[in-house]
Design a protein around this motif. Structure first.
Motif, short mmCIF file in Angstrom:
data_model
loop_
_atom_site.label_atom_id
_atom_site.label_comp_id
_atom_site.label_asym_id
_atom_site.label_seq_id
_atom_site.Cartn_x
_atom_site.Cartn_y
_atom_site.Cartn_z
N LYS A 32 -5.53 9.29 -2.35
CA LYS A 32 -5.35 8.45 -1.16
C LYS A 32 -4.26 7.39 -1.32
N GLY A 33 -4.12 6.86 -2.52
CA GLY A 33 -3.08 5.87 -2.73
C GLY A 33 -3.58 4.61 -3.39
N THR A 34 -2.69 3.62 -3.41
CA THR A 34 -2.95 2.39 -4.15
C THR A 34 -2.51 1.18 -3.34
N SER A 40 -7.45 1.38 -5.75
CA SER A 40 -6.83 2.70 -5.73
C SER A 40 -7.89 3.78 -5.64
N ALA A 41 -7.52 4.88 -5.00
CA ALA A 41 -8.41 6.04 -4.89
C ALA A 41 -7.58 7.29 -5.10
N ILE A 42 -8.07 8.19 -5.92
CA ILE A 42 -7.35 9.42 -6.20
C ILE A 42 -7.13 10.21 -4.91
N HIS A 55 0.90 5.65 -0.56
CA HIS A 55 0.03 6.81 -0.31
C HIS A 55 0.31 7.89 -1.35
N LYS A 74 -7.34 2.17 -14.66
CA LYS A 74 -7.25 0.88 -13.96
C LYS A 74 -7.40 -0.33 -14.87
N GLN A 108 -0.57 9.43 -5.46
CA GLN A 108 -1.68 10.20 -6.03
C GLN A 108 -2.87 9.34 -6.42
N GLY A 109 -2.71 8.02 -6.46
CA GLY A 109 -3.81 7.16 -6.85
C GLY A 109 -3.92 7.01 -8.36
N THR A 148 0.84 -1.20 0.00
CA THR A 148 0.00 0.00 0.00
C THR A 148 0.87 1.25 0.00
#
Length: 210
Positions: A195-197, A191-193, A145, A154, A147-148, A143
């Protein structure tokens, strides 16, 4: 791409060796032993890759054996601890069931994913790495942190020659996916913009892949 992968730990190891020498580290002999052992291992891997490409124009022949996934992941993380500002939080369940895999191939896959996460955070920040046991499998997650990843990108991540970077051939995640698929496992990305991947690999425990 497979040739570039061993070059990363070699470069990081040599940079770490040089820095500790210039700093006059009291444990320099131990560091020298560890770094030279890592470098020789990667040179051997490069030689094997080159020989296989030259002789058969294909990926290196797998050497499948019982492996400790936690140990492989720790080795991959250690290479990035040496020369990055990223802080790694590594948690490994104990005991873990063994998996059957080519150790070098799986380590290259982990290095690839870690490198992507480090680049997503521009070389600074924190990454959580987890290795855990579940019924019949071992789960490995990374995981970052950063830019997502946008939703429209995806579905393309595992396609050969697709890349969000300007360098390289875009084969990284495609090769990682093939490695995990050939072990009978799965790989997924959440992943979330902003928040991270998280990249999650699940690998069967115990049985030798066909």
């Amino acid at each position: 791409h497979e040739i570039r992968n061993p070059l990363t730990p070699m470069k990081l190891s040599i940079q770490h060796l040089r820095r500790t020498y210039l700093d006059g580290a009291p444990d320099f002999p131990e560091i020298m032993e560890r770094v030279t052992r890592t470098t020789i291992s990667q040179i051997d891997a490069l030689g094997r890759i080159a020989a296989e490409f030259a002789s058969f124009a294909r990926m290196p022949r797998r050497i499948v054996a019982a492996c400790d996934a936690g140990e492989i992941v720790r080795e991959a993380v250690a290479l990035f601890r040496q020369d990055t500002a990223v802080q790694f939080d590594v948690q490994v369940d104990a005991p873990l069931p063994p998996i059957q895999a080519d150790r070098e191939e799986l380590r290259r896959a982990c290095i690839n994913i870690i490198r992507n996460g480090v680049q997503a955070m521009s070389g600074t920040g924190a990454m959580e790495v987890r290795v855990s046991a579940a019924p019949g499998l071992v789960q490995i997650s990374f995981t970052d942190h950063g830019q997502g990843i946008p939703d429209d990108v995806k579905p393309k991540l595992f396609q050969p020659k697709f890349s969000t970077k300007t360098d390289g051939m875009g084969l990284g995640l495609a090769i990682v996916t093939k490695t995990i698929d050939d072990l009978g496992g799965t790989i997924a990305i959440e992943s979330a913009i902003g928040k991270g991947t998280t990249v999650v690999m699940e690998i069967p425990a115990g049985e030798v892949p066909a």
